[in-house]
Design an enzyme around this catalytic site. Structure first.
Site, PDB file in Angstrom:
ATOM      1  N   ALA A 161       0.829  -1.203   0.000  1.00  0.00           N
ATOM      2  CA  ALA A 161       0.000   0.000   0.000  1.00  0.00           C
ATOM      3  C   ALA A 161       0.867   1.258   0.000  1.00  0.00           C
ATOM      4  CB  ALA A 161      -0.939   0.006   1.200  1.00  0.00           C
ATOM      5  N   ASP A 162       1.887   1.274   0.846  1.00  0.00           N
ATOM      6  CA  ASP A 162       2.814   2.406   0.869  1.00  0.00           C
ATOM      7  C   ASP A 162       3.527   2.576  -0.471  1.00  0.00           C
ATOM      8  OD1 ASP A 162       2.695   3.510   3.533  1.00  0.00           O
ATOM      9  OD2 ASP A 162       3.623   1.673   4.255  1.00  0.00           O
ATOM     10  N   LEU A 163       4.030   1.474  -0.991  1.00  0.00           N
ATOM     11  CA  LEU A 163       4.902   1.557  -2.161  1.00  0.00           C
ATOM     12  C   LEU A 163       4.140   1.936  -3.424  1.00  0.00           C
ATOM     13  CD1 LEU A 163       7.172  -1.511  -1.375  1.00  0.00           C
ATOM     14  CD2 LEU A 163       7.642   0.906  -0.952  1.00  0.00           C
ATOM     15  N   GLY A 166       3.442   5.571  -3.302  1.00  0.00           N
ATOM     16  CA  GLY A 166       4.612   6.348  -3.695  1.00  0.00           C
ATOM     17  C   GLY A 166       4.829   6.361  -5.197  1.00  0.00           C
TER      18      GLY A 166
END
Length: 377
Positions: A161-163, A166
């Site tokens: 989810a973070d990546l 980004g």
């Protein structure tokens, strides 16, 4: 391009690292006392530096500003006035309360691009919720389709989810800069982690929209292709992807099971799906007879899609990645020689350049204030 990085943890730092990989001058702003909270994520630590932090903060210069105090906010606003892009991942509304929101930035720099990253977006009933990868993986439906059918919902092994947030954010920044080149005006873009991860549901969402039914967890099996999943070999695990009837024929030849090739239960792709259980009962012991790399070699030789299930260590030392220059090394002032996985984009025949290592807390304070604001070192 000058990027003022007001982000921390993963999604924002990964976005700005990608822009730094492309050559932007990224200045990372951290709290003076503790810095980015991911500096504490460990062990492991390398020379006192968190391996976690090092992995998403290369190609940046670091300064420390206390945005709770007027002096820190004034310096941040002065830096924003010299920036092409400001990236932040505070909770919605927090930047406005600091006096560094969109209106303030635009007044200081009419051509600035502001990229805001949040967990759930700036409006809606969940707007104020904090966005952490595990939480978003569940809320976005990814855990609902990941894991074994008879097991619990399972998170993806990396901070997906973070990546992916980004990645989307870096793409949005580049698009906003292109639009600015056309209009001359600054732009504001927003990427929410929930939106980003939900967008990856693609055909799973399509199944629901078409049928009204939720897709189910299938482990490593494919809903409509058989065999297209993970098998245990004699000494490890291997993925085998028999995606059509041509591959089925080639697989049977390489596996030495020609009697299965023309078996009417398995001869056609639809029949293999209908008779999945019977086919797997025969295939599982066959695959277990050989070593992992033997399967990869023999199936690759005839063109059947296959691949080993590799450990992270195997990947980080894999000849394919090393040959392509995907393992970068930089000398960090306290951590020593640090390695990371490069961004995958290639421009012509140019290999990835040697990166700048992640900064220590406030490492480039005087240098940045001199370069961006003309203040004497």
């Amino acid at each position: 391009m000058r990027i003022l990085d007001l982000t921390r943890v993963v999604s924002g730092p990964f976005c700005t690292m990608l822009l730094g990989d492309f050559g932007a001058d990224v200045v990372k702003v951290e709290e003076p006392d503790r810095g980015d909270e991911s500096r504490t994520y460990g062990p492991p630590f390398q020379g006192g530096e968190s391996a976690y932090f090092l992995s998403v903060n290369r190609n940046k210069r670091g300064i420390a500003l206390d945005l709770k105090w007027s002096e820190g906010r004034e310096t941040a606003l002065a830096l924003a006035a010299q920036a092409d892009v400001v990236v932040e991942n505070f909770r919605p509304g927090a930047l406005d309360r600091l006096g560094l929101g969109w209106e303030a930035l635009r007044a200081a720099n009419p051509s600035v691009v502001l990229c805001s990253i949040s967990g759930f977006g700036g409006e809606g009933p969940d707007a104020g919720r904090p966005g952490y990868d595990l939480i978003v993986q569940g809320e976005a439906g990814v855990m609902g389709i990941t894991g074994q059918p008879d097991g619990p919902p399972t998170k993806v092994g990396t901070s997906i989810a973070d990546l992916v947030t980004g990645l989307y954010a870096s793409q949005a920044v580049l698009a906003a800069l292109r639009l600015r080149d056309t209009t001359g005006e600054g732009q504001r873009v927003e990427v929410a982690m929930l939106d980003a991860l939900a967008s990856l549901l693609t055909f799973n969402a399509g199944i629901y929209f078409a049928t009204g039914r939720d897709p189910v967890r299938r482990g490593n099996a494919h809903a409509t292709i058989v065999p297209y999943e993970t098998f245990e070999a004699a000494d490890g695990w291997v993925n085998i992807g028999v995606a059509n009837d041509k591959f089925w024929s080639l697989f049977c030849e390489a596996a030495g099971c020609l009697e299965m090739r023309d078996d009417p239960r398995f001869a056609k792709a639809t029949a293999r799906v209908e008779n999945r259980a019977a086919l797997m009962e025969l295939l599982v012991p066959i695959v277990r007879e050989r070593r992992r790399d033997d399967w990869v070699a023999s199936l690759s030789a005839v063109g059947v899609p296959c691949g080993a299930i590799r450990s992270v260590g195997e990947v980080c030392t894999a000849p394919q990645l090393v040959t392509r220059g995907m393992v970068l090394e930089a000398e960090h002032p306290t951590a020593g020689a640090t390695r990371s996985i490069a961004s995958p984009a290639r421009f012509g025949a140019m290999p990835p350049p040697t990166p700048r290592p992640a900064p220590t807390l406030g490492q480039h304070q005087a240098e940045v204030l001199q370069d961006w604001l003309g203040k004497p070192a």
